[in-house]
Design an enzyme around this catalytic site. Structure first.
Site, PDB file in Angstrom:
ATOM      1  N   HIS A   1      -8.948  -1.442  -4.858  1.00 33.03           N
ATOM      2  CA  HIS A   1      -7.755  -1.619  -3.224  1.00 33.03           C
ATOM      3  C   HIS A   1      -7.274  -2.661  -4.080  1.00 33.03           C
ATOM      4  O   HIS A   1      -5.795  -2.641  -4.237  1.00 33.03           O
ATOM      5  CB  HIS A   1      -8.537  -2.383  -2.382  1.00 33.03           C
ATOM      6  CG  HIS A   1      -7.910  -2.733  -1.442  1.00 33.03           C
ATOM      7  ND1 HIS A   1      -6.219  -1.956  -0.933  1.00 33.03           N
ATOM      8  CD2 HIS A   1      -6.968  -3.320  -1.203  1.00 33.03           C
ATOM      9  CE1 HIS A   1      -5.894  -2.530  -0.151  1.00 33.03           C
ATOM     10  NE2 HIS A   1      -5.806  -3.725  -0.538  1.00 33.03           N
TER      11      HIS A   1
ATOM     12  N   HIS B   1       0.532  -1.466   0.378  1.00 27.89           N
ATOM     13  CA  HIS B   1      -0.257  -0.299   0.240  1.00 27.89           C
ATOM     14  C   HIS B   1       0.867   1.519  -0.199  1.00 27.89           C
ATOM     15  O   HIS B   1       0.512   2.164  -0.559  1.00 27.89           O
ATOM     16  CB  HIS B   1      -0.897   0.091   1.074  1.00 27.89           C
ATOM     17  CG  HIS B   1      -1.888  -1.399   1.271  1.00 27.89           C
ATOM     18  ND1 HIS B   1      -2.328  -1.927   2.208  1.00 27.89           N
ATOM     19  CD2 HIS B   1      -2.136  -2.517   0.595  1.00 27.89           C
ATOM     20  CE1 HIS B   1      -2.727  -2.743   1.858  1.00 27.89           C
ATOM     21  NE2 HIS B   1      -2.136  -3.159   0.842  1.00 27.89           N
TER      22      HIS B   1
ATOM     23  N   ASP C   1      -2.843  -2.478  -4.796  1.00 31.25           N
ATOM     24  CA  ASP C   1      -2.465  -3.788  -4.793  1.00 31.25           C
ATOM     25  C   ASP C   1      -1.240  -3.651  -5.599  1.00 31.25           C
ATOM     26  O   ASP C   1      -0.277  -4.156  -6.332  1.00 31.25           O
ATOM     27  CB  ASP C   1      -2.741  -4.581  -4.186  1.00 31.25           C
ATOM     28  CG  ASP C   1      -3.683  -4.647  -2.767  1.00 31.25           C
ATOM     29  OD1 ASP C   1      -3.381  -4.104  -2.211  1.00 31.25           O
ATOM     30  OD2 ASP C   1      -4.211  -5.416  -2.359  1.00 31.25           O
TER      31      ASP C   1
ATOM     32  N   HIS D   1      -1.534 -10.649  -5.361  1.00 29.02           N
ATOM     33  CA  HIS D   1      -0.614 -10.940  -5.457  1.00 29.02           C
ATOM     34  C   HIS D   1       0.933 -11.198  -6.156  1.00 29.02           C
ATOM     35  O   HIS D   1       2.398 -10.935  -6.295  1.00 29.02           O
ATOM     36  CB  HIS D   1       0.101 -10.531  -3.877  1.00 29.02           C
ATOM     37  CG  HIS D   1      -0.632  -9.230  -3.079  1.00 29.02           C
ATOM     38  ND1 HIS D   1      -0.309  -8.508  -3.156  1.00 29.02           N
ATOM     39  CD2 HIS D   1      -1.457  -9.538  -1.944  1.00 29.02           C
ATOM     40  CE1 HIS D   1      -0.677  -7.031  -2.318  1.00 29.02           C
ATOM     41  NE2 HIS D   1      -1.430  -7.626  -1.775  1.00 29.02           N
TER      42      HIS D   1
HETATM   43 ZN    ZN Z   1      -3.900  -3.936  -0.252  1.00 29.94          ZN
END
Ligand code: ZN
Length: 288
Positions: free
Chosen positions: A234, A82, A238, A261
């Site tokens: 969000h 973040h 990321d 991720h």
């Molecule tokens: Zn995140």
């Protein structure tokens, strides 16, 4: 695969002064304190823990399970994405993030908002140009239904498309310089995953103050969502944080369909390595 490296029209940046953040780590549950120190041109972004410098570069990724973890020489720092996403949007290329306490970046309110608010008016621009990677062909990485695709473009834009079970059937979030529309979006999890996260030793610092918790078609946070598509935005934050691990800026459009991720990391690594194989290594160096 064809790539071209050049100095962009964009200048390198750092901070005017040191800035401190303090708070709980969402996974460790421990208090953490970091100081962001300004650095000179061509330093890159790096973390510093007990005297070990860890470049914010894909080569130092140790883990991607619900957070991006970097490490070097036995030192590891987690949940870097973040803060890195906000730095990427602000164009900050040179900085040392020193850990004075703990080794997980404070989660703050689960979004990039507090980082953005504290840093946006403290950006110092150098005369030195930023190095960028300009895409000449499309590039894609896939994992089952999820994929991340990049295409040539004159500027940089990133898109995230995905869904949130019981809340959003399909949503698309877009970043083309509109940081304010991305930074406020908080991290989220599903109620049914909380037990598993805790079993894995994760989310020990998680609460309704720093994460959106989603049950069967409902949001548990009393204040609700900050925007209808907050979780999708969000995921875009990321993505931007993980993209910054390329170590240089990308000129192109990046489109993620359901990436997380792990796929972000695979994309960055594959893109960097295929560009290394088609270009001289020296042209890629922009971090220590
Ligand atoms: Zn995140």
């Amino acid at each position: 695969m064809k790539f071209a490296y050049k100095k962009s029209g964009m200048n390198q940046k750092t901070l005017l002064e040191a800035v401190t953040f303090e708070g709980v780590g969402v996974h460790s549950g421990e208090l953490a304190k970091v100081v962001l120190h300004p650095e000179k041109e061509n330093t890159g972004i790096r973390f510093m823990l007990k005297g070990v410098y860890i470049p914010a570069n894909y080569r130092y990724v140790l883990g991607t399970d619900h957070a991006t973890v970097l490490g070097k020489d036995g030192a590891r720092v987690s949940t870097v994405e973040h803060l890195l996403g906000v730095l990427y949007m602000l164009g900050i290329d040179n900085l040392t993030v020193e850990f004075l306490r703990g080794n997980e970046v404070p989660i703050m309110d689960g979004s990039g908002y507090y980082f953005y608010k504290a840093l946006k008016d403290k950006v110092l621009e150098f005369k030195e140009k930023t190095k960028i990677l300009r895409l000449k062909d499309a590039f894609e990485v896939k994992n089952c239904k999820a994929y991340i695709r990049a295409e040539p473009s004159e500027g940089f834009c990133a898109f995230y498309r995905g869904y949130v079970r019981g809340i959003i059937d399909e949503g698309v979030a877009r970043y083309c310089g509109n940081a304010k529309e991305v930074v406020f979006a908080r991290t989220f999890c599903y109620e049914e995953d909380v037990e598993l996260l805790l079993q894995k030793g994760l989310a020990k610092g998680g609460s309704l103050k720093n994460a959106v918790v989603i049950g069967k078609g409902i949001v548990y946070n009393p204040e609700g969502l900050r925007s209808k598509d907050e979780p999708i935005r969000h995921k875009l934050l990321d993505l931007l944080g993980d993209l910054s691990l390329l170590g240089f800026r990308l000129k192109g459009r990046v489109f993620s369909h359901m990436g997380g991720h792990s796929l972000n990391y695979q994309f960055v690594k594959a893109l960097a390595e295929s560009s290394l194989s088609t270009s001289s290594k020296s042209s890629l160096v922009s971090t220590p």
